[in-house]
Design a protein around this motif. Sequence first.
Motif, PDB file in Angstrom:
ATOM      1  N   ILE A 293       0.859  -1.190   0.000  1.00 41.41           N
ATOM      2  CA  ILE A 293       0.000   0.000   0.000  1.00 41.41           C
ATOM      3  C   ILE A 293       0.891   1.233   0.000  1.00 41.41           C
ATOM      4  O   ILE A 293       1.793   1.363   0.836  1.00 41.41           O
ATOM      5  N   VAL A 294       0.629   2.129  -0.958  1.00 37.46           N
ATOM      6  CA  VAL A 294       1.454   3.338  -1.129  1.00 37.46           C
ATOM      7  C   VAL A 294       0.557   4.568  -0.999  1.00 37.46           C
ATOM      8  O   VAL A 294      -0.193   4.897  -1.922  1.00 37.46           O
ATOM      9  N   PRO A 295       0.611   5.263   0.131  1.00 39.91           N
ATOM     10  CA  PRO A 295      -0.188   6.489   0.273  1.00 39.91           C
ATOM     11  C   PRO A 295       0.553   7.686  -0.342  1.00 39.91           C
ATOM     12  O   PRO A 295       1.748   7.874  -0.110  1.00 39.91           O
ATOM     13  N   VAL A 296      -0.147   8.471  -1.149  1.00 41.49           N
ATOM     14  CA  VAL A 296       0.481   9.619  -1.798  1.00 41.49           C
ATOM     15  C   VAL A 296      -0.433  10.833  -1.720  1.00 41.49           C
ATOM     16  O   VAL A 296      -1.641  10.716  -1.509  1.00 41.49           O
ATOM     17  N   THR A 297       0.174  11.982  -1.901  1.00 41.50           N
ATOM     18  CA  THR A 297      -0.576  13.216  -2.131  1.00 41.50           C
ATOM     19  C   THR A 297      -0.290  13.623  -3.563  1.00 41.50           C
ATOM     20  O   THR A 297       0.868  13.870  -3.929  1.00 41.50           O
ATOM     21  N   LEU A 298      -1.321  13.641  -4.400  1.00 41.30           N
ATOM     22  CA  LEU A 298      -1.138  13.871  -5.824  1.00 41.30           C
ATOM     23  C   LEU A 298      -0.700  15.300  -6.120  1.00 41.30           C
ATOM     24  O   LEU A 298      -1.085  16.250  -5.427  1.00 41.30           O
ATOM     25  N   ALA A 299       0.112  15.432  -7.166  1.00 42.87           N
ATOM     26  CA  ALA A 299       0.463  16.759  -7.662  1.00 42.87           C
ATOM     27  C   ALA A 299      -0.753  17.355  -8.377  1.00 42.87           C
ATOM     28  O   ALA A 299      -1.684  16.631  -8.758  1.00 42.87           O
ATOM     29  N   ALA A 300      -0.753  18.655  -8.568  1.00 43.51           N
ATOM     30  CA  ALA A 300      -1.894  19.335  -9.178  1.00 43.51           C
ATOM     31  C   ALA A 300      -2.172  18.787 -10.576  1.00 43.51           C
ATOM     32  O   ALA A 300      -1.258  18.670 -11.399  1.00 43.51           O
ATOM     33  N   GLY A 301      -3.428  18.433 -10.820  1.00 44.29           N
ATOM     34  CA  GLY A 301      -3.844  18.000 -12.150  1.00 44.29           C
ATOM     35  C   GLY A 301      -3.557  16.553 -12.481  1.00 44.29           C
ATOM     36  O   GLY A 301      -3.860  16.103 -13.592  1.00 44.29           O
ATOM     37  N   VAL A 302      -3.006  15.788 -11.555  1.00 49.12           N
ATOM     38  CA  VAL A 302      -2.644  14.396 -11.810  1.00 49.12           C
ATOM     39  C   VAL A 302      -3.765  13.464 -11.367  1.00 49.12           C
ATOM     40  O   VAL A 302      -4.328  13.631 -10.281  1.00 49.12           O
ATOM     41  N   GLN A 303      -4.084  12.482 -12.215  1.00 50.40           N
ATOM     42  CA  GLN A 303      -5.097  11.483 -11.885  1.00 50.40           C
ATOM     43  C   GLN A 303      -4.457  10.329 -11.112  1.00 50.40           C
ATOM     44  O   GLN A 303      -3.319   9.934 -11.382  1.00 50.40           O
ATOM     45  N   LEU A 304      -5.218   9.780 -10.164  1.00 50.50           N
ATOM     46  CA  LEU A 304      -4.701   8.685  -9.334  1.00 50.50           C
ATOM     47  C   LEU A 304      -4.342   7.463 -10.182  1.00 50.50           C
ATOM     48  O   LEU A 304      -3.382   6.761  -9.885  1.00 50.50           O
ATOM     49  N   THR A 305      -5.098   7.221 -11.250  1.00 47.62           N
ATOM     50  CA  THR A 305      -4.835   6.039 -12.082  1.00 47.62           C
ATOM     51  C   THR A 305      -3.437   6.082 -12.716  1.00 47.62           C
ATOM     52  O   THR A 305      -2.815   5.041 -12.903  1.00 47.62           O
ATOM     53  N   SER A 306      -2.965   7.267 -13.042  1.00 41.56           N
ATOM     54  CA  SER A 306      -1.630   7.399 -13.644  1.00 41.56           C
ATOM     55  C   SER A 306      -0.553   6.972 -12.659  1.00 41.56           C
ATOM     56  O   SER A 306       0.386   6.251 -13.013  1.00 41.56           O
ATOM     57  N   VAL A 307      -0.707   7.394 -11.408  1.00 41.92           N
ATOM     58  CA  VAL A 307       0.249   7.022 -10.373  1.00 41.92           C
ATOM     59  C   VAL A 307       0.147   5.532 -10.070  1.00 41.92           C
ATOM     60  O   VAL A 307       1.151   4.838  -9.906  1.00 41.92           O
ATOM     61  N   GLN A 308      -1.096   5.025 -10.006  1.00 42.66           N
ATOM     62  CA  GLN A 308      -1.316   3.604  -9.728  1.00 42.66           C
ATOM     63  C   GLN A 308      -0.599   2.729 -10.745  1.00 42.66           C
ATOM     64  O   GLN A 308       0.093   1.775 -10.390  1.00 42.66           O
ATOM     65  N   THR A 309      -0.728   3.065 -12.015  1.00 41.16           N
ATOM     66  CA  THR A 309      -0.112   2.263 -13.077  1.00 41.16           C
ATOM     67  C   THR A 309       1.401   2.287 -12.980  1.00 41.16           C
ATOM     68  O   THR A 309       2.059   1.237 -13.029  1.00 41.16           O
ATOM     69  N   ALA A 310       1.976   3.479 -12.833  1.00 42.72           N
ATOM     70  CA  ALA A 310       3.430   3.611 -12.793  1.00 42.72           C
ATOM     71  C   ALA A 310       4.030   2.898 -11.583  1.00 42.72           C
ATOM     72  O   ALA A 310       4.999   2.138 -11.712  1.00 42.72           O
ATOM     73  N   VAL A 311       3.454   3.111 -10.413  1.00 42.61           N
ATOM     74  CA  VAL A 311       3.979   2.523  -9.183  1.00 42.61           C
ATOM     75  C   VAL A 311       3.769   1.007  -9.159  1.00 42.61           C
ATOM     76  O   VAL A 311       4.666   0.242  -8.804  1.00 42.61           O
ATOM     77  N   SER A 312       2.579   0.573  -9.560  1.00 44.15           N
ATOM     78  CA  SER A 312       2.278  -0.858  -9.544  1.00 44.15           C
ATOM     79  C   SER A 312       3.205  -1.632 -10.466  1.00 44.15           C
ATOM     80  O   SER A 312       3.735  -2.686 -10.092  1.00 44.15           O
ATOM     81  N   ASN A 313       3.423  -1.131 -11.675  1.00 43.66           N
ATOM     82  CA  ASN A 313       4.296  -1.831 -12.625  1.00 43.66           C
ATOM     83  C   ASN A 313       5.727  -1.931 -12.111  1.00 43.66           C
ATOM     84  O   ASN A 313       6.379  -2.977 -12.234  1.00 43.66           O
ATOM     85  N   ALA A 314       6.221  -0.848 -11.527  1.00 39.15           N
ATOM     86  CA  ALA A 314       7.607  -0.829 -11.044  1.00 39.15           C
ATOM     87  C   ALA A 314       7.810  -1.789  -9.871  1.00 39.15           C
ATOM     88  O   ALA A 314       8.784  -2.563  -9.836  1.00 39.15           O
ATOM     89  N   ILE A 315       6.905  -1.758  -8.907  1.00 42.21           N
ATOM     90  CA  ILE A 315       7.030  -2.631  -7.730  1.00 42.21           C
ATOM     91  C   ILE A 315       6.828  -4.094  -8.121  1.00 42.21           C
ATOM     92  O   ILE A 315       7.560  -4.977  -7.653  1.00 42.21           O
ATOM     93  N   THR A 316       5.851  -4.362  -8.986  1.00 39.52           N
ATOM     94  CA  THR A 316       5.598  -5.739  -9.431  1.00 39.52           C
ATOM     95  C   THR A 316       6.810  -6.312 -10.138  1.00 39.52           C
ATOM     96  O   THR A 316       7.179  -7.478  -9.927  1.00 39.52           O
ATOM     97  N   THR A 317       7.449  -5.525 -10.980  1.00 44.28           N
ATOM     98  CA  THR A 317       8.647  -5.986 -11.698  1.00 44.28           C
ATOM     99  C   THR A 317       9.752  -6.384 -10.726  1.00 44.28           C
ATOM    100  O   THR A 317      10.406  -7.422 -10.895  1.00 44.28           O
ATOM    101  N   TYR A 318       9.956  -5.574  -9.689  1.00 42.04           N
ATOM    102  CA  TYR A 318      10.997  -5.877  -8.701  1.00 42.04           C
ATOM    103  C   TYR A 318      10.669  -7.138  -7.907  1.00 42.04           C
ATOM    104  O   TYR A 318      11.482  -8.066  -7.822  1.00 42.04           O
ATOM    105  N   VAL A 319       9.462  -7.190  -7.349  1.00 42.07           N
ATOM    106  CA  VAL A 319       9.114  -8.294  -6.448  1.00 42.07           C
ATOM    107  C   VAL A 319       9.047  -9.624  -7.203  1.00 42.07           C
ATOM    108  O   VAL A 319       9.593 -10.635  -6.747  1.00 42.07           O
ATOM    109  N   ASN A 320       8.398  -9.636  -8.361  1.00 40.34           N
ATOM    110  CA  ASN A 320       8.219 -10.891  -9.088  1.00 40.34           C
ATOM    111  C   ASN A 320       9.491 -11.399  -9.752  1.00 40.34           C
ATOM    112  O   ASN A 320       9.503 -12.501 -10.302  1.00 40.34           O
ATOM    113  N   ALA A 321      10.554 -10.619  -9.693  1.00 46.42           N
ATOM    114  CA  ALA A 321      11.849 -11.073 -10.212  1.00 46.42           C
ATOM    115  C   ALA A 321      12.759 -11.594  -9.100  1.00 46.42           C
ATOM    116  O   ALA A 321      13.868 -12.063  -9.381  1.00 46.42           O
TER     117      ALA A 321
END
Length: 380
Positions: A293-321
């Motif tokens: 679980i990653v709690p964040v405060t979004l920058a102005a104009g940023v959608q949560l889905t954009s952060v979710q995709t970027a963070v999820s892909n990066a962490i998944t790549t590390y852990v599953n390797a």
Amino acid sequence: MNLSLQNFSTLVSNSAAAAQGACSALLDFTTGSVARALMEANATVALWIQYQIVQVLSITRLSTSFGSDVDTWIAQYGVSRLGATAATTVETFICLSPESSSAVVPVGAVVKTSDGSISFTVTQDSTNEYWSDTASGYVRPQGVASVTCPVQCNINGSAGNVSAGVINLLGTQISGIDTCTNLSDVSNGSDEETDAAVKNRMVLWFSSLSSATLTAVEAAISGVASNLTYQIVENQTPDGLYRGGYFFATIDDGSGDVPDTTLSSVERAIEATRACGVETSTLRASVIQATVIVPVTLAAGVQLTSVQTAVSNAITTYVNALPVGDVCQYTTVSSIALQAAGSLVASMGVVTVNGVVADIGGTTGSVVRIASVTVTNSGA
């Protein structure tokens, strides 16, 4: 071997000096002269010969070879490059009105990712509770809303590694099935073995030729498939008890659920390598699920889905390797989350892994795999 190479100007200059030193009369080497033209022509040929020598020298050693030269180099020892492997996962087939009828999901049915670019095909698993030999597929009984069955990507390689929920289109219309989805990330597809991986494996292979050593067993396992990680434990049972002359190997292919065929292939490879009188076992790695679980405060104009995709892909790549037996380091997960989010967030709170701020995994025979990565907007 170090070669003393010369460039074009040096070759011309040395040739002129040698010719003048062997002649009692003064030679004309001005631009356009016959003597200079001959020297420059010879220098051009010499450069080509130098290039050929360098090429031959590079491919006579595996460490300096690349591409097809690596393949031909290892082929003389009966070894070949490991091919790409297709991603596999389980797909859930859903009926929105399960009380009205039953359904059969046949082997060979196709499902696709949401953009339609990657397709998966239903495969047979006779141990699945919904499998029916008579129907040659997976039966959804009347009143049951969904059935889950295995699927395999139709293209080999890491392209089949997609996020949870992405495989949600029916490529084959199935009566009694309305939609489908994959509930977990797919991560066990791997590309063709790279030059660097081939060279590392050949080092293990050569080291294993003299005797049935630990290195020999490692070489045998790594030669089965390019997506395997493993841990070998000697003189100890999986229960942690001492047992001399015995070892076991735990393996994983990135999915957390190694297929029986892969397990059997590893067993055969070890059997061909082990010393006489030594007992072995090959086991699936026990999976430790990681919920991040990653709690964040979004920058102005940023959608949560954009952060979710970027963070999820990066962490998944590390852990599953992570290899079998490795620790999933909390500080690394937190650092990866921060780097992936970057300027998309104004700040990041305390990241948790399985509800705590601590490392997980690292136990014998275990492997850490992602269960879910959730990004929450604490500034909302």
